[in-house]
Scaffold this motif. Structure first.
Motif, short mmCIF file in Angstrom:
data_model
loop_
_atom_site.label_atom_id
_atom_site.label_comp_id
_atom_site.label_asym_id
_atom_site.label_seq_id
_atom_site.Cartn_x
_atom_site.Cartn_y
_atom_site.Cartn_z
N GLY A 111 103.42 48.57 -57.67
CA GLY A 111 104.22 49.75 -57.99
C GLY A 111 104.30 49.98 -59.48
O GLY A 111 104.06 49.08 -60.28
N GLY A 112 104.66 51.20 -59.85
CA GLY A 112 104.75 51.54 -61.26
C GLY A 112 106.16 51.51 -61.80
O GLY A 112 107.13 51.77 -61.08
N LYS A 160 115.57 56.06 -62.16
CA LYS A 160 116.73 56.48 -61.37
C LYS A 160 116.38 56.50 -59.89
O LYS A 160 116.46 57.53 -59.22
CB LYS A 160 117.23 57.85 -61.84
CG LYS A 160 117.76 57.84 -63.26
CD LYS A 160 118.29 59.20 -63.68
CE LYS A 160 118.85 59.16 -65.10
NZ LYS A 160 119.38 60.48 -65.54
N GLY A 161 115.97 55.36 -59.39
CA GLY A 161 115.73 55.21 -57.96
C GLY A 161 114.31 54.89 -57.55
O GLY A 161 114.09 54.34 -56.48
N GLY A 162 113.33 55.25 -58.38
CA GLY A 162 111.93 55.05 -57.98
C GLY A 162 111.55 53.59 -57.79
O GLY A 162 110.78 53.26 -56.88
N ILE A 163 112.08 52.72 -58.62
CA ILE A 163 111.75 51.29 -58.50
C ILE A 163 112.30 50.74 -57.19
O ILE A 163 111.59 50.03 -56.45
CB ILE A 163 112.30 50.52 -59.71
CG1 ILE A 163 111.53 50.93 -60.98
CG2 ILE A 163 112.20 49.00 -59.50
CD1 ILE A 163 112.10 50.37 -62.26
N MET A 205 112.88 46.27 -66.42
CA MET A 205 112.94 44.84 -66.14
C MET A 205 114.23 44.47 -65.42
O MET A 205 114.22 43.64 -64.49
CB MET A 205 112.81 44.03 -67.44
CG MET A 205 111.40 43.88 -67.95
SD MET A 205 111.38 42.70 -69.33
CE MET A 205 109.62 42.58 -69.63
N ARG A 206 115.34 45.06 -65.84
CA ARG A 206 116.61 44.76 -65.16
C ARG A 206 116.53 45.14 -63.68
O ARG A 206 116.99 44.39 -62.81
CB ARG A 206 117.76 45.54 -65.82
CG ARG A 206 118.19 44.99 -67.15
CD ARG A 206 119.60 45.41 -67.58
NE ARG A 206 120.00 46.71 -67.09
CZ ARG A 206 120.97 46.91 -66.20
NH1 ARG A 206 121.63 45.89 -65.68
NH2 ARG A 206 121.29 48.14 -65.82
N GLN A 207 115.92 46.27 -63.38
CA GLN A 207 115.83 46.72 -61.99
C GLN A 207 114.82 45.89 -61.20
O GLN A 207 115.06 45.54 -60.04
CB GLN A 207 115.46 48.19 -61.95
CG GLN A 207 116.56 49.09 -62.50
CD GLN A 207 116.24 50.56 -62.33
OE1 GLN A 207 115.52 50.97 -61.43
NE2 GLN A 207 116.80 51.39 -63.22
N VAL A 208 113.69 45.57 -61.79
CA VAL A 208 112.70 44.73 -61.10
C VAL A 208 113.28 43.35 -60.83
O VAL A 208 113.05 42.76 -59.76
CB VAL A 208 111.39 44.65 -61.90
CG1 VAL A 208 110.43 43.63 -61.27
CG2 VAL A 208 110.72 46.02 -61.98
N ALA A 209 114.04 42.80 -61.77
CA ALA A 209 114.66 41.49 -61.57
C ALA A 209 115.52 41.47 -60.32
O ALA A 209 115.57 40.46 -59.60
CB ALA A 209 115.50 41.11 -62.79
N GLN A 210 116.18 42.58 -60.01
CA GLN A 210 117.02 42.64 -58.82
C GLN A 210 116.21 42.56 -57.53
O GLN A 210 116.72 42.15 -56.49
CB GLN A 210 117.85 43.93 -58.85
CG GLN A 210 118.89 43.96 -59.96
CD GLN A 210 119.56 45.31 -60.09
OE1 GLN A 210 119.36 46.21 -59.28
NE2 GLN A 210 120.37 45.47 -61.13
N THR A 211 114.93 42.93 -57.59
CA THR A 211 114.07 42.84 -56.39
C THR A 211 113.52 41.43 -56.19
O THR A 211 113.06 41.09 -55.10
CB THR A 211 112.88 43.81 -56.49
OG1 THR A 211 111.92 43.31 -57.44
CG2 THR A 211 113.32 45.21 -56.89
#
Length: 461
Positions: free
Chosen positions: A126-127, A134-137, A176-182
């Motif tokens: 994913g990109g 705002k939601g895409g990740i 990075m903060r959002q990817v870390a949550q995944t």
């Protein structure tokens, strides 16, 4: 017991040893190892090196074209080239296709386009970009992307509006903060865009046009600075990261230092950095243009030492093809940057690493498939072990051939490896126990590949 298929007497690279042994396959999985196993079908592999199919975690398939790039690679030819080259699992990058894969709808477009077109298994990267914070990740995570990618170097055609675009520092930090949550890994193209872009403009204004001129505008320190910045952000956010196509010794050393500090980071390099040198590029032409660029002989020798020492986690193709017209220019600064290499990812590395430099077969498999599968959670892939998918490549060692354009399965049969002698051959490839390529028959007409979703994804595609 009678197994579906028994492969006899190959030099098999298991997880912990290399042994001349029989492999039994049942319902597409490895079921037994031993001697005198009985199968409904048997295949003789005497004299061949039998390895798990390559897991190439960095491939630009460039599907879909969005009406603008419709003559680029696509799933059919990319996966055919993979099968011929002993690659059984690959991860498609989120860029170059239109729209770029950055949210739920764009990922769904990829899933729809892939149906009935896969000769090997494919997963999606994913990109991460300034426009999808705002939601895409999260949408991509919920749909089963394997990992994510962000660019620190400049990328994307701004005129299109739906290409993948590079991250500024805030976008990188927030992404990075959002990817870390995944819990997934963010892979990163690391170059300092401000410096490389400015150096490139200055050189072009001075009339520089050769590929060797272009290379000088992307010095190694611009890669190192971006790696160190990414590692700092990773420490602050808790994001797991992976540095793609590291081209310099200093870049690998930056990753090594970050590991010593406890940062969850890994790195890869590519065959072209280990094979080509900057002194060759003006003769070879734009087929060998890539970013970061190939570098000098001393750097190449140092990179090989890093590979052999285990400092580099795995080897990928970074297959990045484009129509020939985008390479055919006297201005290297304007030529498309990317090397078509997927089909020869395995045989060239086996020749250069094992046959010419004495790398062990166990280390070869670690770099070729096992570590990338482990890093990105592809737990059914990457090694010959009971219960894993029976994905295999048969290598005939010490069998040199000269690569010709007509040998290539790519949609655009261009590659800097054309005319090079390669000292071994892929003679058969199997996906879940079914032959998808043989030297005698070519690539199978069937489409046996599947689209892989992340193991955390509950639905099946």
């Amino acid at each position: 017991m009678m197994y579906d298929l028994v492969i006899q007497n190959g030099q098999v690279v298991l997880e912990d040893r290399v042994e001349e042994i029989d492999l039994a396959i049942q319902e597409g999985k490895f079921a037994a190892f031993g001697h005198d196993l009985i199968g409904k079908e048997t295949i003789q592999a005497k004299g061949l090196v039998v390895i798990p199919g390559k897991v190439d975690s960095h491939v630009h398939i460039n599907a879909i074209g969005g009406g603008i790039r419709d003559d680029w690679e696509g799933f059919v030819t990319a996966t055919a080239a993979a099968a011929k080259g002993g690659v059984t699992t690959l991860l498609q990058m989120p860029c170059n296709q239109l729209p770029a894969t950055v949210d739920g709808p764009s990922f769904q477009a990829i899933l729809d386009d892939a149906k009935g077109k896969l000769k090997v298994d494919v997963g999606q990267t994913g990109g991460v970009e300034p426009q999808n914070l705002k939601g895409g990740i999260g949408e991509q995570d919920q749909m089963g992307v394997i990992n994510y990618k962000a660019f620190l170097g400049t990328t994307g055609d701004k005129k299109l509006g739906n290409d993948l675009y590079s991250c500024d520092d805030y976008s990188l930090y927030e992404g990075m903060r959002q990817v870390a949550q995944t819990g997934k890994v963010l892979i990163l193209h690391c170059e300092n865009a401000t410096i490389t872009d400015a150096l490139g403009r200055a050189a072009h204004q001075q009339g520089k046009r050769k590929l060797s001129d272009f290379i000088k505008t992307r010095p190694a320190f611009t890669e190192v600075e971006a790696i160190e910045r990414a590692c700092l952000f990773a420490r602050e956010t808790g994001c797991r990261i992976h540095i793609v196509h590291v081209s310099s010794k200093e870049g690998v050393e930056a990753v090594e230092r970050a590991k010593e500090r406890g940062i969850d980071v890994s790195c890869e390099t590519c065959n072209h950095y280990l094979y080509f040198k900057d002194s060759q590029v003006d003769q070879l032409g734009n087929q060998v243009k890539c970013t970061p660029p190939v570098r000098d002989q001393a750097n190449q020798e140092a990179l090989w030492k890093k590979v052999l020492s285990g400092a580099i986690d795995f080897i990928v193709s970074d297959h990045s093809p484009a129509p020939a017209r985008l390479k055919e220019t006297d201005d290297a600064f304007k030529a498309w940057g990317g090397i078509a290499s997927l089909q020869n990812d395995v045989d060239i590395f086996f020749d250069e690493a094992v046959q010419k430099r004495g790398m062990s077969l166990l280390q070869f498999v670690d770099l070729n498939s096992k570590r990338s599968a482990e890093r990105f959670g592809l737990n059914k892939k990457g090694s010959i072990a009971i219960g894993k998918d029976a994905d295999l490549a048969f290598i005939q060692p010490h069998t040199p051939y000269c690569l010709k354009a007509k040998d290539l399965e790519y949609r655009q049969p261009i590659s800097p490896y054309i005319g090079k002698e390669i000292g071994c051959r892929i003679v058969r490839t199997f996906l879940r126990g079914k032959e998808i390529y043989s030297l005698e028959k070519g690539v199978s007409a069937d489409f046996k590949g599947e689209f892989i979703l992340h193991p955390s994804h509950k639905m099946t595609n």
